[in-house]
Design an enzyme around this catalytic site. Structure first.
Site, PDB file in Angstrom:
ATOM      1  N   HIS A  62      28.554 -21.254  65.139  1.00  0.00           N
ATOM      2  CA  HIS A  62      27.494 -20.262  65.066  1.00  0.00           C
ATOM      3  C   HIS A  62      27.618 -19.441  63.788  1.00  0.00           C
ATOM      4  O   HIS A  62      28.715 -19.133  63.343  1.00  0.00           O
ATOM      5  CB  HIS A  62      27.557 -19.319  66.271  1.00  0.00           C
ATOM      6  N   TYR A 132      34.815 -10.040  69.374  1.00  0.00           N
ATOM      7  CA  TYR A 132      34.133 -10.116  68.086  1.00  0.00           C
ATOM      8  C   TYR A 132      33.785  -8.697  67.640  1.00  0.00           C
ATOM      9  O   TYR A 132      33.089  -7.981  68.356  1.00  0.00           O
ATOM     10  CB  TYR A 132      32.800 -10.856  68.204  1.00  0.00           C
TER      11      TYR A 132
END
Length: 190
Positions: A62, A132
């Site tokens: 991604h 993240y």
């Protein structure tokens, strides 16, 4: 903390210095001053997200179109995972190259990915959790999804049985198609 550059320009592996005693350990996972010296610019978190995965779950590759772009600082906070960073920046001297590292909660090792770099991981344990810290907030419609099993990427996942994958990742386009459609970000040398 120890900072090491990877084969992907601008991507770094950060290994904290842990202070251990009978009670356990303490370490600094991220310091703004260290990042500013490393990047020659500030890294300002705009979103923090977590992903929890069953063992042998494969997520990625991604990235995000630029703009808005999205730099990421990823850390395994529970379990263990094989983390892979791929340079998707057209014109980069490392275009298509990757860096692979095993991240686990005990080590505290993290990986920083600059804008334009793709990311994926394979959960090596049950109930793996990754954190993240991102430079931009998620903007629907700006995500770039590449098939993590694309033979053009030939990424070293190391699984021994077919991994669990989302429909989105299973049916994502490959690197060649992404390149031909013009969705990949351009290399911007520092």
């Amino acid at each position: 903390m120890h900072v090491a550059e990877t084969a992907v320009p601008g991507a770094y592996v950060i290994t904290p210095h842990q202070h251990r005693d009978d009670r356990g350990s303490f370490y600094e996972s991220m310091r703004a001053d260290t990042f500013e010296r490393m990047l020659n610019e500030p890294f300002v978190p705009k979103q923090i997200s977590y992903s929890v995965s069953r063992g042998n779950t494969l997520r990625g590759i991604h990235s995000a179109v630029t703009p808005p772009g999205q730099a990421k600082y990823v850390t395994c906070v529970r379990g263990a995972l094989r983390d892979i960073v791929v340079d998707l920046r057209v014109g980069s001297p490392a275009f298509g190259r990757y860096h692979s590292a095993v991240l686990d909660a005990a080590s505290g090792v993290s990986v920083y990915l600059p804008e334009g770099v793709g990311h994926g991981f394979l959960a090596l344990t049950e109930d793996t959790c990754i954190c993240y810290i991102m430079s931009t907030m998620f903007v629907p419609g700006t995500q770039i999804d590449l098939n993590p099993l694309d033979p053009d990427l030939a990424l070293p996942w190391g699984f021994t049985e077919a991994p669990l994958m989302s429909e989105k990742d299973t049916h994502a386009i490959g690197l060649a198609e992404a390149l031909s459609t013009g969705i990949l970000p351009l290399w911007r040398p520092a």
